[in-house]
Each structure stands twice: as C-alpha cells, then as structure tokens.
Design a protein around this motif. Structure first.
Motif, PDB file in Angstrom:
ATOM      1  N   ASP A  12       0.880  -1.310  -0.125  1.00  0.00           N
ATOM      2  CA  ASP A  12      -0.211   0.023   0.033  1.00  0.00           C
ATOM      3  C   ASP A  12       0.952   1.507  -0.038  1.00  0.00           C
ATOM      4  OD1 ASP A  12      -1.714   2.173   1.679  1.00  0.00           O
ATOM      5  OD2 ASP A  12      -2.954   0.787   0.900  1.00  0.00           O
ATOM      6  N   LEU A  13       0.546   2.220  -0.988  1.00  0.00           N
ATOM      7  CA  LEU A  13       1.475   3.631  -0.897  1.00  0.00           C
ATOM      8  C   LEU A  13       0.621   4.504  -1.576  1.00  0.00           C
ATOM      9  CD1 LEU A  13       2.686   4.146  -4.015  1.00  0.00           C
ATOM     10  CD2 LEU A  13       3.973   2.060  -3.540  1.00  0.00           C
ATOM     11  N   TRP A  14       1.238   5.867  -1.463  1.00  0.00           N
ATOM     12  CA  TRP A  14       0.512   6.956  -2.007  1.00  0.00           C
ATOM     13  C   TRP A  14       1.554   7.382  -2.995  1.00  0.00           C
ATOM     14  CZ3 TRP A  14      -4.345   9.310  -1.772  1.00  0.00           C
ATOM     15  CH2 TRP A  14      -5.207   8.543  -0.845  1.00  0.00           C
ATOM     16  N   TRP A  73      -2.023  13.476  -5.641  1.00  0.00           N
ATOM     17  CA  TRP A  73      -1.717  12.365  -4.972  1.00  0.00           C
ATOM     18  C   TRP A  73      -2.725  11.231  -5.111  1.00  0.00           C
ATOM     19  CZ3 TRP A  73       2.554  11.456  -2.318  1.00  0.00           C
ATOM     20  CH2 TRP A  73       3.426  12.401  -1.971  1.00  0.00           C
ATOM     21  N   HIS A  75      -3.607   6.932  -4.412  1.00  0.00           N
ATOM     22  CA  HIS A  75      -3.477   5.751  -3.757  1.00  0.00           C
ATOM     23  C   HIS A  75      -3.468   4.497  -4.599  1.00  0.00           C
ATOM     24  CE1 HIS A  75      -5.112   2.971  -0.332  1.00  0.00           C
ATOM     25  NE2 HIS A  75      -3.949   3.110  -0.382  1.00  0.00           N
ATOM     26  N   ASP A 120       4.919   8.104  -0.594  1.00  0.00           N
ATOM     27  CA  ASP A 120       4.632   8.264   0.765  1.00  0.00           C
ATOM     28  C   ASP A 120       3.870   6.928   1.169  1.00  0.00           C
ATOM     29  OD1 ASP A 120       4.961   9.613   3.191  1.00  0.00           O
ATOM     30  OD2 ASP A 120       3.310  11.257   2.728  1.00  0.00           O
ATOM     31  N   ASP A 121       4.011   7.042   2.649  1.00  0.00           N
ATOM     32  CA  ASP A 121       3.311   6.045   3.341  1.00  0.00           C
ATOM     33  C   ASP A 121       3.429   4.563   2.763  1.00  0.00           C
ATOM     34  OD1 ASP A 121       2.340   7.890   4.989  1.00  0.00           O
ATOM     35  OD2 ASP A 121       0.701   8.605   4.273  1.00  0.00           O
ATOM     36  N   THR A 123       3.537   0.771   2.920  1.00  0.00           N
ATOM     37  CA  THR A 123       3.486  -0.384   3.795  1.00  0.00           C
ATOM     38  C   THR A 123       3.401  -1.515   3.255  1.00  0.00           C
ATOM     39  OG1 THR A 123       1.038  -0.281   4.300  1.00  0.00           O
ATOM     40  CG2 THR A 123       2.614   1.061   5.895  1.00  0.00           C
TER      41      THR A 123
END
Length: 128
Positions: A12-14, A73, A75, A120-121, A123
């Motif tokens: 999972d990422l942005w 951005w 997802h 960003d972000d 996981t």
C-alpha cells in the motif's frame, strides 16, 4: 526484498504524479535473483497509455486501467493472495484482478524514470 512475503501480502502506498511528462512511474514486482524475466508493473507507462494508469499481467504486457492520469496524490495497492492465486492492482478506485497469479516475488522497486514523482506512506503487510 520480499522473500519473507512469499505468501499472501498487501503493498500500500501513495504516489504524487505531476500529471505531465513522458517518463514511466512504475511500481515493479519481480522474481529476482533467479529471474525468469517475468515482472508486474503498476503505474504510468506512456508507451502503453498517455491518459490512464496501467498494469501488466502474465497475459498482457500493458493494460490501461479505468483510472485517468491526473496531477496530484493517488492511492496504489497491490494485494497478492497465494491461496486463491490472484493479484489485485488498484489505483484510486480503479482495480484490475489477475487470475492465476503464480509469480514468485523476491523484489519490489519503484522507477520514476526522471519524472518529478513522490512516494509516501509505504507499507507491506503479510496476509493470512
């Protein structure tokens, strides 16, 4: 390395896309170091589509998704279910499911090919 996630997992990422430019922006899953030359790409690949985000599958080198390319951005998720042998690729709300997914994944990387893109972000989660 994703060797520890040889079973089911979710990535999972942005990512930020400037919305213009002809360079690739790809999340790439590969079976290195014993590479069979197989890989999966998710992101933006102008050689495939200049207006939509794209995925590659075992049967297609490039498929345009329903997600239109735009600045901002976004997802992105990749979910691999080894029990069901499927992979699901989503960019924003547009998803594509690949049946009969058998690619062993040993490496994950991001290629922005000179594009002013950001991640960003991130996981990666092992799934039961």
């Amino acid at each position: 390395q994703l060797a520890a996630l040889r079973n089911s997992f979710a990535l999972d990422l942005w990512f930020y896309d400037p919305g213009s430019g002809g360079a690739d922006l790809l999340v790439i899953l590969e079976d290195l170091p014993t590479s069979t030359g197989l890989a999966r790409h998710v992101g933006f690949q102008p050689s495939c589509s200049t207006t939509s985000y794209t995925v590659s599958t075992e049967t297609s080198a490039c498929l345009a998704t329903l997600a239109a390319r735009s600045a901002g951005w976004h997802h992105l998720t990749v979910t691999v279910d080894r029990t069901a042998s499927t992979a699901r690729y989503c960019i924003d709300a547009a998803c594509h499911t690949e049946a009969s997914f058998t690619l062993p994944i040993d490496e994950f990387w991001i290629n922005d090919d000179g594009l002013d893109a950001y991640i960003d972000d991130l996981t990666i989660t092992a799934l039961p």
